[in-house]
Structure formats: structure tokens, C-alpha cells
Design a protein around this motif. Structure first.
Motif, PDB file in Angstrom:
ATOM      1  N   ILE A   1       5.839  -5.147   6.129  1.00 51.36           N
ATOM      2  CA  ILE A   1       6.157  -3.979   5.303  1.00 51.36           C
ATOM      3  C   ILE A   1       5.728  -2.710   6.024  1.00 51.36           C
ATOM      4  O   ILE A   1       6.445  -1.709   6.053  1.00 51.36           O
ATOM      5  CB  ILE A   1       5.469  -4.082   3.931  1.00 51.36           C
ATOM      6  CG1 ILE A   1       5.982  -5.303   3.156  1.00 51.36           C
ATOM      7  CG2 ILE A   1       5.694  -2.809   3.108  1.00 51.36           C
ATOM      8  CD1 ILE A   1       5.219  -5.581   1.866  1.00 51.36           C
ATOM      9  N   ALA A   2       4.535  -2.751   6.627  1.00 50.73           N
ATOM     10  CA  ALA A   2       4.042  -1.591   7.365  1.00 50.73           C
ATOM     11  C   ALA A   2       4.895  -1.296   8.589  1.00 50.73           C
ATOM     12  O   ALA A   2       5.194  -0.137   8.898  1.00 50.73           O
ATOM     13  CB  ALA A   2       2.592  -1.824   7.780  1.00 50.73           C
TER      14      ALA A   2
ATOM     15  N   VAL B   1       3.264   4.031   7.395  1.00 50.83           N
ATOM     16  CA  VAL B   1       1.843   3.841   7.118  1.00 50.83           C
ATOM     17  C   VAL B   1       1.189   5.207   6.941  1.00 50.83           C
ATOM     18  O   VAL B   1       1.240   6.045   7.843  1.00 50.83           O
ATOM     19  CB  VAL B   1       1.150   3.082   8.264  1.00 50.83           C
ATOM     20  CG1 VAL B   1      -0.355   3.011   8.021  1.00 50.83           C
ATOM     21  CG2 VAL B   1       1.733   1.692   8.420  1.00 50.83           C
ATOM     22  N   PHE B   2       0.600   5.425   5.779  1.00 52.22           N
ATOM     23  CA  PHE B   2      -0.185   6.638   5.553  1.00 52.22           C
ATOM     24  C   PHE B   2      -1.632   6.304   5.902  1.00 52.22           C
ATOM     25  O   PHE B   2      -2.342   5.667   5.130  1.00 52.22           O
ATOM     26  CB  PHE B   2      -0.048   7.094   4.100  1.00 52.22           C
ATOM     27  CG  PHE B   2       1.298   7.684   3.786  1.00 52.22           C
ATOM     28  CD1 PHE B   2       1.503   9.058   3.837  1.00 52.22           C
ATOM     29  CD2 PHE B   2       2.366   6.867   3.464  1.00 52.22           C
ATOM     30  CE1 PHE B   2       2.750   9.611   3.560  1.00 52.22           C
ATOM     31  CE2 PHE B   2       3.618   7.395   3.185  1.00 52.22           C
ATOM     32  CZ  PHE B   2       3.812   8.772   3.241  1.00 52.22           C
TER      33      PHE B   2
ATOM     34  N   TYR C   1      -1.797   1.943   2.470  1.00 52.03           N
ATOM     35  CA  TYR C   1      -0.868   2.789   1.705  1.00 52.03           C
ATOM     36  C   TYR C   1       0.435   2.836   2.491  1.00 52.03           C
ATOM     37  O   TYR C   1       0.598   3.619   3.410  1.00 52.03           O
ATOM     38  CB  TYR C   1      -1.500   4.179   1.571  1.00 52.03           C
ATOM     39  CG  TYR C   1      -0.926   5.139   0.562  1.00 52.03           C
ATOM     40  CD1 TYR C   1       0.374   5.645   0.690  1.00 52.03           C
ATOM     41  CD2 TYR C   1      -1.699   5.595  -0.495  1.00 52.03           C
ATOM     42  CE1 TYR C   1       0.875   6.569  -0.214  1.00 52.03           C
ATOM     43  CE2 TYR C   1      -1.212   6.527  -1.410  1.00 52.03           C
ATOM     44  CZ  TYR C   1       0.067   7.007  -1.268  1.00 52.03           C
ATOM     45  OH  TYR C   1       0.561   7.930  -2.163  1.00 52.03           O
ATOM     46  N   PHE C   2       1.371   1.954   2.138  1.00 53.07           N
ATOM     47  CA  PHE C   2       2.628   1.823   2.873  1.00 53.07           C
ATOM     48  C   PHE C   2       3.812   2.116   1.943  1.00 53.07           C
ATOM     49  O   PHE C   2       3.815   1.704   0.781  1.00 53.07           O
ATOM     50  CB  PHE C   2       2.821   0.403   3.421  1.00 53.07           C
ATOM     51  CG  PHE C   2       1.644  -0.176   4.147  1.00 53.07           C
ATOM     52  CD1 PHE C   2       0.743   0.623   4.849  1.00 53.07           C
ATOM     53  CD2 PHE C   2       1.419  -1.554   4.146  1.00 53.07           C
ATOM     54  CE1 PHE C   2      -0.339   0.083   5.514  1.00 53.07           C
ATOM     55  CE2 PHE C   2       0.342  -2.110   4.807  1.00 53.07           C
ATOM     56  CZ  PHE C   2      -0.546  -1.293   5.492  1.00 53.07           C
ATOM     57  N   ILE C   3       4.806   2.792   2.471  1.00 54.11           N
ATOM     58  CA  ILE C   3       6.059   3.008   1.745  1.00 54.11           C
ATOM     59  C   ILE C   3       7.215   2.662   2.681  1.00 54.11           C
ATOM     60  O   ILE C   3       7.332   3.234   3.768  1.00 54.11           O
ATOM     61  CB  ILE C   3       6.221   4.462   1.262  1.00 54.11           C
ATOM     62  CG1 ILE C   3       5.049   4.868   0.363  1.00 54.11           C
ATOM     63  CG2 ILE C   3       7.543   4.623   0.505  1.00 54.11           C
ATOM     64  CD1 ILE C   3       5.098   6.323  -0.094  1.00 54.11           C
TER      65      ILE C   3
END
Length: 535
Positions: free
Chosen positions: A61-62, A67-68, A344-346
Motif C-alpha cells: 500500500i505504501a 507515505v506521509f 500514514y499512507f494514502i
């Protein structure tokens, strides 16, 4: 630090693949998969620097998203930060400043005999239905909404279940903060029926399967699936197979003679070497892999935004003393970075992020407006009052510079102290309510928060302290009060017990768990019951 930096460098190398979203067709009303892992620390993933834990599905996912690196939970413990994810508001505003429980404030706290100088204030014990939630906002736009797992924002008696806040379906969510009955079926959860053929099934996989079933049923519509794992909260459990794998790995990496050191209040784990915790993390990773496979099999992976995060830092002290956050100081319950900095991944598929890395400080309060904005839906600034959309950052643009705030006027079970925090750029100021003093850290050069530079930077410290206290006044929040009957000698005696008996006890438990013949009970918490079939 070197591990985390090397990961960030690799992510930046991939970021050049990012494309302008104007050249990519943006789906109308994309689906949302929101993955929340309980108590997962910033360094508890291999993608974030761990050499011990193995998380290939989460890492993916990252690697495909953003990646924040300076992503934060809105609080150092669960219920407040979970409420912030739902509302886009800081705990100081929505009023849930401590995890749900009856013995965490006033005289009830005093009866726990921690002998603290302050008595923590009262706080809201459930999410107010008058506040618009993330789920309600998407439901208003025609989305099917689903919740699975840990809720911890109220229960049936309070009228504050997930279904009272915009979720059409609730699987396993109520007022409990941990996995009652453990991590293997049969579960002691009134919202999670036990099926005979699932006896021994891991809870994380069960929640993932229910999420996949929901996605499959709603594949032709629009959905918000909120998968909120009870893992990796204590009490931690895993299978004998996974314990053996990670016990052997710890031995290969080298088992240290001493595994704990004292923080200010409680012992803290010095290394990532807990084989049960490592196995529990792998259970979560495998469960997430099944949901991601469902998206791919149904050809929904290109039309689904995936968020992955945690509600607070990993547990280094207290609970099961499970992990260590490498270069970060502290963990869950603490005021330092280890307590609030989190994965914290989007991943927005049509943006082609491929591992971009962003170092702008962001908070859990930002996810509500960000998901609305990414979905092409109207923002609700009257609801998510403290969050901002991160869409510009995902597009390679900027957002206005702003401070981030935290307010935790309580004593953490893990050793944290009543404090409030402001971060502005590289500077972080922690204001302590016991003695009304502040610590100032330059995170750019001191991510481990070992060097308080308030004395050498008095103007910066004073300005930030004033800004923090003014902000708190604007929130009309609550504060701890001095116990007029405080017994300082009793407090010192309690602390001495932590430095001696508690520290020695944790060392004994660690050595037992890492011994070749260790066994927690006869059937490994029920995991060795044969599963005939899984539906």
C-alpha cells in the motif's frame, strides 16, 4: 534513524513516476477502503524501518501510494484519536480526551492509587450524535457504509454504536477497547456471531473476510468500508507457528541480555524482539492481503482509495510492553513522538503515486476532508473544523503552513504525563501541567527528543507556549487539577516499585517468551483448534 532515512530515500526515488491528475480520468464517486490498526507504531512495519516485523501486504500500500513521513494521530491513546478520525476535530474540541473508561478521572482515578499530583478532568465518554461523521457524509452521497472491528466510542446504552453514526453495517464494533475473549474464535463480542466451523479462526482474518463480503455485495455501487482491527492491542496472541518463526528470527538477529530500560515512570522495551507481537502483526498483514486481493479480483483496485493508519503509537510501556519505536522516544500514552507519530499512507490509484513521500506534518483530523475532496464531494467545514484536505499535497502542490495541536490532560497507563503539545515546522513544544513548564525540541536534528533546547531558544519557546495556551482557551477544554491531598512520598514509593519490581518482572517475562520451549497454554489461546471450513 538510518533505517527510516533509507526507506524514505527509496520512496523518493519512486516518486518521479507521479503524473498530473489532469491527464488521468478521475472516477466519479470512487470507493473508500479505510484501514485502521490499533496501537500500531510508526516503526512497526518493514516499510518504515523494522528489520524484525514482516508486513509485505501493508508495505505494498505504501509503495503504490503516498507515505506521509510526519503523519500523526490526534491523540496518544485510542478513543480520542478515533473520534478525531470520525469528526475531523481535535480532542480538545470534541471533548473525548481520554480512552473510554470509568476510572480515569477525578476521585475514581485517585482510588487507583497511582498517587499522582494532579487529578485528571472529566471528559465525554462517547461520540456525540450531533456531530457529523465521515460515515454520515458519505452516506448522504449515496454510499453504502460498513464498519468492522474496534469502535470504542460508546455503546448501545449511550446510543453511540457505529450504526448510530452513519454506518449501515456494524460487525464487531461496540464500547470495548480490546478483543474480549482473545484473538481466536469463539469471540466474546455481542456484535460478532461465532460460527462452529470458524472455531480457532483469527479475529483479524474474520474481520477481513466480513469486509471482503461487504465489498463483494456492493461491487456495483459506491462504498465506504472502514476496517478497524482490534489488533495489535493487548493482550497479544498468536499461533505457535508464528511464535516459532519470530522466536528463531530474534535468536538469529541476536537476543540481548537486557531488554528493558526505565523511562520516567515505567520500564520501556529497548528492542523489537517480541515474537508474539510480531506474529500478531503478521496476522493483520495477511488479513489486509485478503481484502486487497478482493479489490483486485473484482477489478475495483483502480477505483478505490485506500487509507492505512493507526490510532496512536506502538506500546513500549504498559499493556503488554510489546514493541520499540527505534529512534523515536516513547510509545502509546507518551507525549513524545513515539506516542503520536504513526504509519500514514494514502493510495489514490489514478494519481499514480508509486511510493511518493511527503514530509509535511499532517494529522488524523485531515483524513475526513481529504477523502471528501478526493471523491469529488463537497467539504463540510462546519463538521471537520480542524482538518484540511491533503489533496493538494497528493498532487505535488502545497497547503498553508499551520501548527498541529494535542491536548491530553491525563496520566497514561503507559507512563505519559498530563500535557499539551504544539508542533510548528521543525519545532515541537510540550507543556506539562504538573509543573507548568515546557520542553522544546528541534525534530529536524533530534527526532528522539533527548535534548530540550528551551533554554537556548527562549523566544521560540515563549511564543509557542503562548500560542498553544491561547489555542486551548479557544477550545474551551478541560484541565487536570492539583490534588490538595497529594502525598508526594507515596508517589515516590510507587515509582520506586516500577524501577525495581516492574522492571525485573518484564525482564523475566521477556526471557520466558524467547526461550525455546515456551508455551502460553495448551492450545495457544485456542488457535490450535482445527477449522473445518471458513465461509
Amino acid at each position: 534513524m538510518k533505517n527510516i532515512i533509507s526507506i524514505i530515500v527509496v520512496l523518493f526515488l519512486f516518486s518521479s513516476c507521479k503524473k498530473d491528475d489532469k491527464k488521468v480520468e478521475v472516477p466519479k464517486k470512487p470507493n473508500i477502503l479505510f484501514i485502521l490498526v490499533d496501537d500500531l507504531g510508526y516503526a512497526d512495519l518493514s516499510i518504515m524501518g523494522s528489520k524484525y516485523y514482516e508486513t509485505p501486504n501493508i508495505d505494498k500500500i505504501a509503495k503504490t501510494g503516498t507515505v506521509f513521513t510526519d503523519g500523526y494521530a490526534a491523540c496518544t491513546v485510542c478513543s480520542p484519536s478515533r473520534a478525531s478520525l470520525m469528526t475531523g476535530q481535535y480532542p480538545a474540541r470534541h471533548g473525548i480526551t481520554q480512552f473510554e473508561g470509568k476510572r480515569n478521572s477525578g476521585q475514581a482515578w485517585k482510588e487507583r492509587k497511582r498517587y499522582t499530583k494532579l487529578l485528571p478532568p472529566e471528559y465525554k465518554d462517547h461520540l456525540d450524535t450531533s456531530t457529523t461523521t465521515l460515515a454520515e457524509a458519505f452516506k448522504e452521497e449515496g454510499y453504502a457504509t460498513f464498519f468492522a472491528g474496534k469502535w470504542h466510542l460508546g455503546g448501545k446504552k449511550q446510543g453511540s454504536l457505529p450504526t448510530d453514526h452513519g454506518f449501515d453495517v456494524n460487525i464487531g464494533g461496540y464500547d470495548a477497547g480490546g478483543p474480549n475473549g482473545g484473538y481466536f474464535s469463539p469471540y466474546k463480542n455481542p456484535f460478532l456471531p461465532n460460527l462452529p466451523e470458524e472455531k480457532g479462526l483469527n479475529l483479524s482474518m474474520k474481520l477481513a473476510q466480513e469486509t471482503s463480503n461487504f465489498i463483494t455485495k456492493n461491487k456495483d455501487g459506491h462504498f465506504l468500508a472502514y476496517l478497524s482491527f482490534y489488533a495489535v492491542h493487548g493482550g497479544i496472541q498468536t499461533t505457535k507457528e508464528k511464535w516459532t518463526k519470530y522466536r528463531n528470527k530474534a535468536e538469529k538477529m541476536g537476543i540481548h541480555e537486557d531488554g528493558f530500560e526505565m523511562e520516567r515512570v515505567l520500564p520501556a522495551r529497548k528492542y523489537q524482539d517480541n515474537p508474539v507481537y510480531a506474529g500478531l502483526i503478521e496476522h493483520v498483514d495477511e488479513a489486509i492481503g485478503t481484502v486487497m486481493k478482493t479489490l483486485t479480483d473484482l477489478k475495483l483496485d483502480k477505483n478505490t482509495i485506500v487509507v492505512f493508519t493507526s490510532d496512536n503509537g506502538g506500546v513500549t510501556s504498559g499493556d503488554n510492553f510489546s514493541t520499540n519505536q527505534l529512534t523515536l522516544r516513547g510509545g502509546k500514552g507518551y507525549q513524545w513522538e513515539g506516542g503520536t507519530r504513526i504509519p500514514y499512507f494514502i493510495d489514490v490509484p489514478w494519481m499514480k503515486q508509486t511510493g511518493a513521500s511527503i514530509s509535511v506534518p499532517v494529522s488524523g483530523v485531515d483524513l475526513f476532508p481529504t477523502l471528501l475532496d478526493l471523491s469529488g464531494l463537497p467539504l463540510k467545514p462546519e463538521a471537520h473544523k480542524d482538518g484540511v484536505s491533503l489533496k493538494p499535497l497528493l498532487l505535488g502542490e502545497n497547503i498553508d503552513k499551520r501548527p498541529l495541536y494535542w491536548h491530553y490532560p491525563h496520566y497514561g497507563n503507559q507512563g505519559g504525563e498530563p500535557s499539551s503539545i504544539i508542533r510548528k515546522g521543525k519545532w515541537k513544544l510540550i507543556y506539562y501541567w504538573e509543573n507548568l513548564n515546557a520542553e522544546l525540541y528541534n525534530l529536524e536534528v533530534d527526532l528522539g527528543e533527548r535534548n530540550d533546547v528551551s533554554a537556548s531558544n527562549p523566544e521560540i519557546a515563549k511564543q509557542m507556549e503562548t500560542q498553544l495556551l491561547d489555542w486551548l482557551k479557544s477550545m474551551d477544554t478541560h484541565y487536570a487539577e492539583v490534588d490538595a491531598e497529594w502525598d508526594k512520598a507515596a508517589r515516590e514509593k510507587w515509582l520506586e516499585r516500577q524501577r525495581t519490581k516492574s522492571l525485573a518482572g518484564q525482564e523475566r517475562q521477556r526471557k520466558k517468551m524467547l526461550s525455546p520451549n515456551w508455551q502460553p497454554n495448551k492450545d495457544w489461546w485456542g488457535s490450535e483448534v482445527k477449522i473445518n471450513s471458513i465461509k
